[in-house]
Design a protein around this motif. Sequence first.
Motif, PDB file in Angstrom:
ATOM      1  N   ALA A 143       0.832  -1.210   0.000  1.00 25.88           N
ATOM      2  CA  ALA A 143       0.000   0.000   0.000  1.00 25.88           C
ATOM      3  C   ALA A 143       0.865   1.258   0.000  1.00 25.88           C
ATOM      4  N   ILE A 144       1.886   1.273   0.821  1.00 28.28           N
ATOM      5  CA  ILE A 144       2.770   2.435   0.885  1.00 28.28           C
ATOM      6  C   ILE A 144       3.522   2.589  -0.427  1.00 28.28           C
ATOM      7  N   ASP A 145       4.002   1.474  -0.966  1.00 25.63           N
ATOM      8  CA  ASP A 145       4.704   1.491  -2.242  1.00 25.63           C
ATOM      9  C   ASP A 145       3.808   2.048  -3.350  1.00 25.63           C
ATOM     10  N   ALA A 146       2.542   1.679  -3.336  1.00 23.15           N
ATOM     11  CA  ALA A 146       1.593   2.157  -4.349  1.00 23.15           C
ATOM     12  C   ALA A 146       1.295   3.644  -4.199  1.00 23.15           C
TER      13      ALA A 146
ATOM     14  N   LEU B 192       6.026   6.631   7.262  1.00 25.30           N
ATOM     15  CA  LEU B 192       5.705   5.263   6.849  1.00 25.30           C
ATOM     16  C   LEU B 192       6.720   4.741   5.845  1.00 25.30           C
ATOM     17  N   VAL B 193       7.136   5.593   4.925  1.00 19.32           N
ATOM     18  CA  VAL B 193       8.144   5.181   3.939  1.00 19.32           C
ATOM     19  C   VAL B 193       9.447   4.839   4.658  1.00 19.32           C
ATOM     20  N   GLN B 194       9.843   5.672   5.604  1.00 21.63           N
ATOM     21  CA  GLN B 194      11.086   5.430   6.338  1.00 21.63           C
ATOM     22  C   GLN B 194      11.003   4.177   7.199  1.00 21.63           C
ATOM     23  N   GLN B 195       9.921   4.033   7.970  1.00 26.27           N
ATOM     24  CA  GLN B 195       9.834   2.971   8.965  1.00 26.27           C
ATOM     25  C   GLN B 195       9.385   1.631   8.393  1.00 26.27           C
ATOM     26  N   VAL B 196       8.534   1.643   7.386  1.00 25.01           N
ATOM     27  CA  VAL B 196       8.017   0.384   6.849  1.00 25.01           C
ATOM     28  C   VAL B 196       8.796  -0.050   5.611  1.00 25.01           C
TER      29      VAL B 196
ATOM     30  N   HIS C 256      11.735  -2.724  -2.084  1.00 26.09           N
ATOM     31  CA  HIS C 256      11.024  -1.742  -1.260  1.00 26.09           C
ATOM     32  C   HIS C 256      12.006  -0.767  -0.620  1.00 26.09           C
ATOM     33  N   ARG C 257      13.135  -1.273  -0.148  1.00 26.77           N
ATOM     34  CA  ARG C 257      14.135  -0.387   0.459  1.00 26.77           C
ATOM     35  C   ARG C 257      14.663   0.613  -0.562  1.00 26.77           C
ATOM     36  N   GLU C 258      14.945   0.139  -1.779  1.00 22.03           N
ATOM     37  CA  GLU C 258      15.413   1.032  -2.847  1.00 22.03           C
ATOM     38  C   GLU C 258      14.356   2.078  -3.173  1.00 22.03           C
ATOM     39  N   ARG C 259      13.098   1.645  -3.260  1.00 19.63           N
ATOM     40  CA  ARG C 259      12.004   2.567  -3.570  1.00 19.63           C
ATOM     41  C   ARG C 259      11.911   3.646  -2.499  1.00 19.63           C
ATOM     42  N   ALA C 260      12.062   3.252  -1.230  1.00 21.38           N
ATOM     43  CA  ALA C 260      12.013   4.211  -0.130  1.00 21.38           C
ATOM     44  C   ALA C 260      13.144   5.234  -0.248  1.00 21.38           C
TER      45      ALA C 260
END
Length: 126
Positions: A34-37, A57-61, A70-74
Amino acid sequence: MADLVTGEEAFPSTGLPTPESVLVDTDRRIREAAIDACIPLMDDPQLQHHRTALVPLVQQVLGTSELWQHRERAIHALDAWGEDSSGLEGQRNPFEFCDSDLPPIGTSVWSAGPWSSASDADGPPF
């Protein structure tokens, strides 16, 4: 997250999960997805003011996800938004998963698989 559109305002009487509920879902995979989207949606000028609610949320999740994607996307999102991404670890070699099954240098790709035999090692299988 109080800044995000919630509940009945977004999806009145549909029975679908609300945007806020999937962002705080107990299943980490759903939260991460959900956060990625949400990340590309925050580039819309009408939604940019929601970035401040999404940054933690991006930082913590996403920033602590088991999936390197997901880490790269963040990291990329936080950097693009001018936010702090220090302390988040991305994939050191993003092609590591692609390169891990390559045969040793100097050997034929065609003779490296379990299907090969001495008779067909000279050419491709077509």
